[in-house]
Design an enzyme around this catalytic site. Structure first.
Site, PDB file in Angstrom:
ATOM      1  N   ARG A 271       0.887  -1.181   0.000  1.00 13.24           N
ATOM      2  CA  ARG A 271       0.000   0.000   0.000  1.00 13.24           C
ATOM      3  C   ARG A 271       0.916   1.220   0.000  1.00 13.24           C
ATOM      4  NH1 ARG A 271      -5.517   1.277   3.204  1.00 13.24           N
ATOM      5  NH2 ARG A 271      -6.162  -0.033   1.469  1.00 13.24           N
TER       6      ARG A 271
ATOM      7  N   HIS B  79      -6.994   1.315  -6.937  1.00 15.37           N
ATOM      8  CA  HIS B  79      -7.244   0.340  -5.855  1.00 15.37           C
ATOM      9  C   HIS B  79      -7.895  -0.901  -6.476  1.00 15.37           C
ATOM     10  CE1 HIS B  79      -7.677  -1.178  -1.916  1.00 15.37           C
ATOM     11  NE2 HIS B  79      -8.626  -0.395  -1.429  1.00 15.37           N
TER      12      HIS B  79
ATOM     13  N   GLN C  15      -9.851  -3.744  -4.451  1.00 20.62           N
ATOM     14  CA  GLN C  15     -11.153  -3.309  -3.951  1.00 20.62           C
ATOM     15  C   GLN C  15     -12.252  -3.566  -4.981  1.00 20.62           C
ATOM     16  OE1 GLN C  15     -12.025  -1.694  -0.853  1.00 20.62           O
ATOM     17  NE2 GLN C  15     -13.996  -2.344  -1.664  1.00 20.62           N
TER      18      GLN C  15
ATOM     19  N   ASP D 188     -17.400   7.263  -1.966  1.00 17.60           N
ATOM     20  CA  ASP D 188     -16.158   7.036  -1.206  1.00 17.60           C
ATOM     21  C   ASP D 188     -15.882   8.321  -0.430  1.00 17.60           C
ATOM     22  OD1 ASP D 188     -13.799   5.972  -0.202  1.00 17.60           O
ATOM     23  OD2 ASP D 188     -12.645   6.267  -2.033  1.00 17.60           O
TER      24      ASP D 188
ATOM     25  N   CYS E  25     -16.341   1.518  -0.327  1.00 15.63           N
ATOM     26  CA  CYS E  25     -15.220   0.632   0.021  1.00 15.63           C
ATOM     27  C   CYS E  25     -14.895   0.648   1.514  1.00 15.63           C
ATOM     28  CB  CYS E  25     -13.991   1.002  -0.798  1.00 15.63           C
ATOM     29  SG  CYS E  25     -13.337   2.645  -0.443  1.00 15.63           S
TER      30      CYS E  25
ATOM     31  N   ARG F  30     -13.464  -8.637   0.191  1.00 15.89           N
ATOM     32  CA  ARG F  30     -12.038  -8.369   0.028  1.00 15.89           C
ATOM     33  C   ARG F  30     -11.252  -9.661   0.267  1.00 15.89           C
ATOM     34  NH1 ARG F  30     -10.031  -3.288   0.586  1.00 15.89           N
ATOM     35  NH2 ARG F  30      -8.138  -4.317  -0.163  1.00 15.89           N
TER      36      ARG F  30
HETATM   37  N1   CP Z   1     -11.299  -0.385   1.653  1.00 18.09           N
HETATM   38  C1   CP Z   1     -10.058  -0.462   2.150  1.00 18.09           C
HETATM   39  O1   CP Z   1      -9.071  -0.600   1.413  1.00 18.09           O
HETATM   40  O2   CP Z   1      -9.981  -0.392   3.506  1.00 18.09           O
HETATM   41  P1   CP Z   1      -8.675  -0.241   4.398  1.00 18.09           P
HETATM   42  O3   CP Z   1      -8.125   1.150   4.141  1.00 18.09           O
HETATM   43  O4   CP Z   1      -9.156  -0.413   5.794  1.00 18.09           O
HETATM   44  O5   CP Z   1      -7.674  -1.281   3.990  1.00 18.09           O
HETATM   45  N1  NVA Z   2     -10.019   6.725  -1.478  1.00 17.59           N
HETATM   46  C1  NVA Z   2      -9.684   6.213  -0.175  1.00 17.59           C
HETATM   47  C2  NVA Z   2      -9.869   4.741  -0.131  1.00 17.59           C
HETATM   48  C3  NVA Z   2      -9.585   4.097   1.191  1.00 17.59           C
HETATM   49  C4  NVA Z   2      -9.730   2.616   1.180  1.00 17.59           C
HETATM   50  C5  NVA Z   2      -8.259   6.582   0.180  1.00 17.59           C
HETATM   51  O1  NVA Z   2      -7.388   6.502  -0.705  1.00 17.59           O
HETATM   52  O2  NVA Z   2      -8.004   6.969   1.322  1.00 17.59           O
END
Ligand code: CP
Ligand code: NVA
Length: 307
Positions: free
Chosen positions: A108, A135, A138, A226, A265, A293
């Site tokens: 990440r 992402h 997701q 989101d 998400c 997920r």
């Molecule tokens: N939706 C998602 O990726 O959640 P987290 O940020 O908790 O991993």
């Molecule tokens: N768009 C959000 C998604 C989190 C899972 C972010 O990048 O923070």
């Protein structure tokens, strides 16, 4: 060449279809097994996944860890701050070294370029656990959720309402691969990346863009929201003000089909991008989406580990 899972546009549609099919089969095959029990075929036996987090995570962290356990493998998790990466060791050297220890790496990352550098230098599969650009894991879970709710993806009308962010980008590329239609409503200044939009359309995606949330939601089969402030976004107050008219409310959901589903998400901010009555209401599929997920990523991991 390892099978990386970095960007939906890079993966053949038939492989993505196979991954979704595998996710459905594996999920139903588990029945009432305890969550820590290993799947009978144990396809990741002997495999270890390294997970590196430059940003916070609940779902991605726990679902990947449990995915590896259920596949018969194991995982090691670290934040970049725990690693020499956080003290300036290069991502290239990190990729080479970790490839000598583990069978796959999930990252990440703050910047998508970091993920690409990791993949270019790794000799094991690299998986995108979210970047500033996209992402993809997701969206595989989101599509699994829609199919298990009886929706056929081809021709389905999906409405994205709010910020044109990383999750929206992966929906655009999924539209090209699975044939659903995507309407994107964003305010001026919060549009999706023009480059990614052009790439998705070039790959055959049917995507319309508008600044009017009510237009995007009209007769939609699925409405998606989101957060208005993604991890790494600096101008939180301005974003909350600019994006406030794009909250998914009951009134907006009423524009959509009667049986329309709501996706998010997570993590969610009730009263910002979505009304509590919508996300906690009967049209919401967000907790199945979160659970998926795990199932979708098991299929992704199996794809990555297969030759
Ligand atoms: N939706 C998602 O990726 O959640 P987290 O940020 O908790 O991993
Ligand atoms: N768009 C959000 C998604 C989190 C899972 C972010 O990048 O923070």
């Amino acid at each position: 060449m390892p099978k990386h899972f970095l960007h939906l546009a890079d993966i053949p549609a038939s492989d993505l279809r196979d991954i979704l099919d595998e996710a459905h089969v594996r999920k139903s095959a588990r029945g009432a097994m305890p969550k820590g029990a290993i799947d009978k075929d144990s396809p990741a036996a002997g495999h270890t996944l390294a997970m590196i987090f430059e940003k916070s995570s609940t779902r991605t962290r726990f679902s990947f860890d449990m995915a590896m356990r259920q596949l018969g493998g194991s995982s090691i998790t670290a934040t970049s701050h725990d690693m020499q990466l956080g003290r300036g060791e290069t991502v290239e050297d990190t990729a080479i070294v970790l490839s000598r220890f583990v069978d796959g790496i999930m990252l990440r990352a703050n910047s998508h370029e970091t993920l690409v550098s990791l993949a270019q230098n790794a000799t094991v599969p690299v998986i995108n656990g979210l970047t500033d650009l996209n992402h993809p894991c997701q969206i595989m879970a989101d599509l699994q959720t829609l199919e298990e709710r009886g929706r056929t993806l081809k021709g389905l009308e999906l409405a994205w309402v709010g910020d044109g962010n990383n999750v929206a980008v992966s929906f655009m590329h999924a539209a090209a691969k699975f044939g659903f239609h995507l309407r994107i409503a964003t305010p001026k200044g919060y549009e999706v990346s023009g480059q990614e939009l052009a790439r998705a359309r070039g790959d055959g995606a049917n995507i319309t863009t508008t600044q009017i949330a009510r237009d995007a939601a009209k007769d939609a089969d699925v409405v998606i929201a989101d957060t208005f402030v993604s991890m790494g976004d600096k101008d939180a107050d301005l974003r909350l003000t600019d994006l406030a008219p794009y909250e998914v409310t009951e009134a907006l959901m009423e524009r959509a089909q009667k049986d329309a589903l709501f996706l998010h998400c997570l993590p969610a901010h009730r009263g910002e991008e979505v009304a509590a009555s919508v996300i906690d209401g009967p049209q919401s599929a967000v907790f199945d989406e979160a659970e998926n997920r795990l199932h979708a990523q098991k299929a992704i991991l199996k794809w990555c580990f297969s030759s």
